[in-house]
Write an enzyme that holds these catalytic residues in place. Structure first.
Site, PDB file in Angstrom:
ATOM      1  N   LYS A   1       7.493 -28.462  72.196  1.00  0.00           N
ATOM      2  CA  LYS A   1       7.398 -28.026  70.800  1.00  0.00           C
ATOM      3  C   LYS A   1       6.884 -29.127  69.879  1.00  0.00           C
ATOM      4  O   LYS A   1       6.180 -28.843  68.900  1.00  0.00           O
ATOM      5  CB  LYS A   1       8.760 -27.531  70.317  1.00  0.00           C
ATOM      6  CG  LYS A   1       9.316 -26.342  71.094  1.00  0.00           C
ATOM      7  CD  LYS A   1       8.460 -25.108  70.908  1.00  0.00           C
ATOM      8  CE  LYS A   1       9.039 -23.909  71.621  1.00  0.00           C
ATOM      9  NZ  LYS A   1       8.950 -23.982  73.064  1.00  0.00           N
TER      10      LYS A   1
ATOM     11  N   GLU B   1      13.144 -29.148  61.965  1.00  0.00           N
ATOM     12  CA  GLU B   1      12.201 -28.480  61.078  1.00  0.00           C
ATOM     13  C   GLU B   1      12.964 -27.915  59.886  1.00  0.00           C
ATOM     14  O   GLU B   1      14.145 -27.573  60.006  1.00  0.00           O
ATOM     15  CB  GLU B   1      11.474 -27.327  61.789  1.00  0.00           C
ATOM     16  CG  GLU B   1      10.380 -27.763  62.724  1.00  0.00           C
ATOM     17  CD  GLU B   1       9.631 -26.580  63.324  1.00  0.00           C
ATOM     18  OE1 GLU B   1       8.525 -26.805  63.839  1.00  0.00           O
ATOM     19  OE2 GLU B   1      10.149 -25.453  63.271  1.00  0.00           O
TER      20      GLU B   1
ATOM     21  N   ARG C   1       1.628 -16.687  77.693  1.00  0.00           N
ATOM     22  CA  ARG C   1       1.848 -15.605  78.663  1.00  0.00           C
ATOM     23  C   ARG C   1       1.703 -14.287  77.938  1.00  0.00           C
ATOM     24  O   ARG C   1       1.497 -14.238  76.724  1.00  0.00           O
ATOM     25  CB  ARG C   1       3.258 -15.702  79.252  1.00  0.00           C
ATOM     26  CG  ARG C   1       4.336 -15.765  78.174  1.00  0.00           C
ATOM     27  CD  ARG C   1       5.735 -15.658  78.722  1.00  0.00           C
ATOM     28  NE  ARG C   1       6.754 -15.993  77.749  1.00  0.00           N
ATOM     29  CZ  ARG C   1       7.188 -15.197  76.786  1.00  0.00           C
ATOM     30  NH1 ARG C   1       6.671 -13.994  76.655  1.00  0.00           N
ATOM     31  NH2 ARG C   1       8.139 -15.576  75.950  1.00  0.00           N
TER      32      ARG C   1
END
Length: 443
Positions: A116, A198, A291
């Site tokens: 991430k 975040e 995906r």
């Protein structure tokens, strides 16, 4: 076109991939654990191989067993579906290294987006908006406190996904309490204790863009999906297009998603997930799923594409079926899980009744049937109920009728929750956010 395909997954997504492969004349190989031997996807494949016991580490996550099955059956390609090994860069690299075709993005793109922190930094450099946050792993609580991000903050596992490995801290006390919990969870679940911070937005919508990296190198975007109906940070209902996205915002979202794909040389299907501030119209990159997504059918219905077919064509080096893309109508997907409709706790069991709804605009992607067993070892998803209408009102009406007509007995089911959701004024208005399920449950 690929001639033979091993599907390294189970349940409804394995059956979904089988359906397209069969239509294209591709020979299919199913792999399954011993407890899944009687499921429809095993019976419907051209060939099936038992790869181990119920424990997914010994079966569906057992790369060695899956590769051995591919070799013994002469499969030419492997489609990983979602979950299990679908975002495992090392597995994708091994598949390609053994001369097989991987139906998905390259291992480098999977690795880049799987971290991430690295993903945030790559997206920021590509001009994709990101929320205020840390650019390097946060080593300890004191470093987290010194990061200078305004409260509330989200503490996230850098290697996490699927809504796991996250906690919200409203102040310093909460940050101290949650930081080590997230780090320990990340180490245990993902084998990587790296954590980032975040800024957390209390009222936000979860909107994502479907991208497709084509065989010729282009990246195209196939519209957005609204994914704000969530429990425990995990989606349970999605719709396309998003009721919150104007044509101007859609143009900005899709352009950012294409830049994200281009930044990592993306090929095949993927999803760029964003947080949208409904008040300001600002959006921020959340993560990229490398995906096929669970909720891909709503995109298929409103854009008139078969995403599995497009995946197979990209993997085969072929151009897409579509020549132009046109948004049409509205689609809603409801994830029918084996869980109680109040607290959403798993409730597996033997299926004694299974009667799927039908009618115009109704599609059911199911993994089970009467007489089969929903085991406790895997995700609780039993089926996806997808409806399509000329507009959102028609889609909502068809969804209400379809939920009422879906009969499941044996395992617990969240169908009563969907009946409640579809009558909820906030949801019906289209003006909702990720807190809607909590408000429905008085939390």
């Amino acid at each position: 076109m690929i001639e033979s395909l091993l599907i390294a997954n189970r349940g409804e997504i394995a059956r979904r991939i089988l359906r397209t492969a069969r239509r294209l004349g591709v020979r299919t190989v199913a792999v399954h654990s011993d407890v899944d031997a009687d499921l429809p996807f095993v019976r419907e494949a051209d060939e099936a191989v038992c790869i181990g016991p119920a424990d997914p580490a010994l079966s569906y996550r057992n790369a060695e067993a899956i590769l051995a099955a591919a070799k013994s059956t002469g499969a030419q390609a492997i489609h990983p579906g979602y979950g299990f090994l679908s975002e495992n860069a090392e597995f994708a690299r091994t598949v390609a290294g053994q001369g097989l075709i991987w139906v998905g993005p390259g291992a480098d793109a999977i690795a880049a987006m799987g971290d991430k922190i690295r993903a945030r930094n790559l997206m920021e450099a590509a001009g994709v908006p990101v929320a205020p946050g840390t650019r390097e792993p946060v080593a300890d609580v004191e470093s987290a406190l010194a990061a200078g991000i305004d409260y509330p903050v989200m503490i996230k596992a850098a290697a996490g996904g699927g809504g796991m490995g996250m906690a919200v801290a409203a102040d310093e006390t909460a940050l101290r309490a949650e930081f080590d919990k997230v780090r320990a969870f990340a180490e245990r679940m993902f084998g990587d204790g790296s954590v980032l911070l975040e800024r957390y937005f209390p009222r936000v919508r979860h909107v994502e863009v479907q991208i497709l990296g084509l065989a010729d190198g282009r990246v195209v975007a196939l519209g957005e999906r609204e994914c704000s109906v969530q429990r425990r940070n995990q989606k349970v209902a999605e719709e396309a297009p998003s009721p919150a996205v104007t044509p101007e915002l859609r143009e900005r979202l899709l352009a950012a998603a294409v830049r994200a794909g281009e930044a990592v040389g993306y090929r095949n299907a993927g999803t760029v997930e964003c947080l949208l501030d409904p008040a300001s119209g600002e959006f921020f990159f959340l993560e990229m799923n490398t995906r096929l997504q669970v909720e891909h059918p709503v995109t298929e219905l409103v854009w008139g594409v078969d995403l599995v077919e497009e995946q197979l064509r990209v993997a085969s080096g072929l151009p897409p079926v579509f020549t132009g893309l046109h948004l049409n109508g509205h689609a809603i997907e409801l994830r029918v899980n084996a869980e109680d409709p109040k607290r959403f706790l798993p409730g597996p069991g033997v299926v004694t009744t299974w009667a799927e709804p039908s009618g115009e605009g109704v599609r059911v992607d199911s993994g089970y049937a009467e007489g089969t067993t929903v085991p406790r070892f895997y995700d609780s998803l039993m089926a996806k109920l997808i409806v399509f209408g000329a507009d959102r009102e028609q889609a909502l009406a068809r969804a209400r009728d379809a939920v009422a007509g879906f009969e499941i007995a044996g395992p617990k089911s969240n169908l009563p929750f969907f009946a409640e959701l579809l009558e909820n004024e906030e949801f019906r208005s289209g003006d909702y956010d990720t807190g809607i399920v909590g408000r429905m449950r008085g939390r």
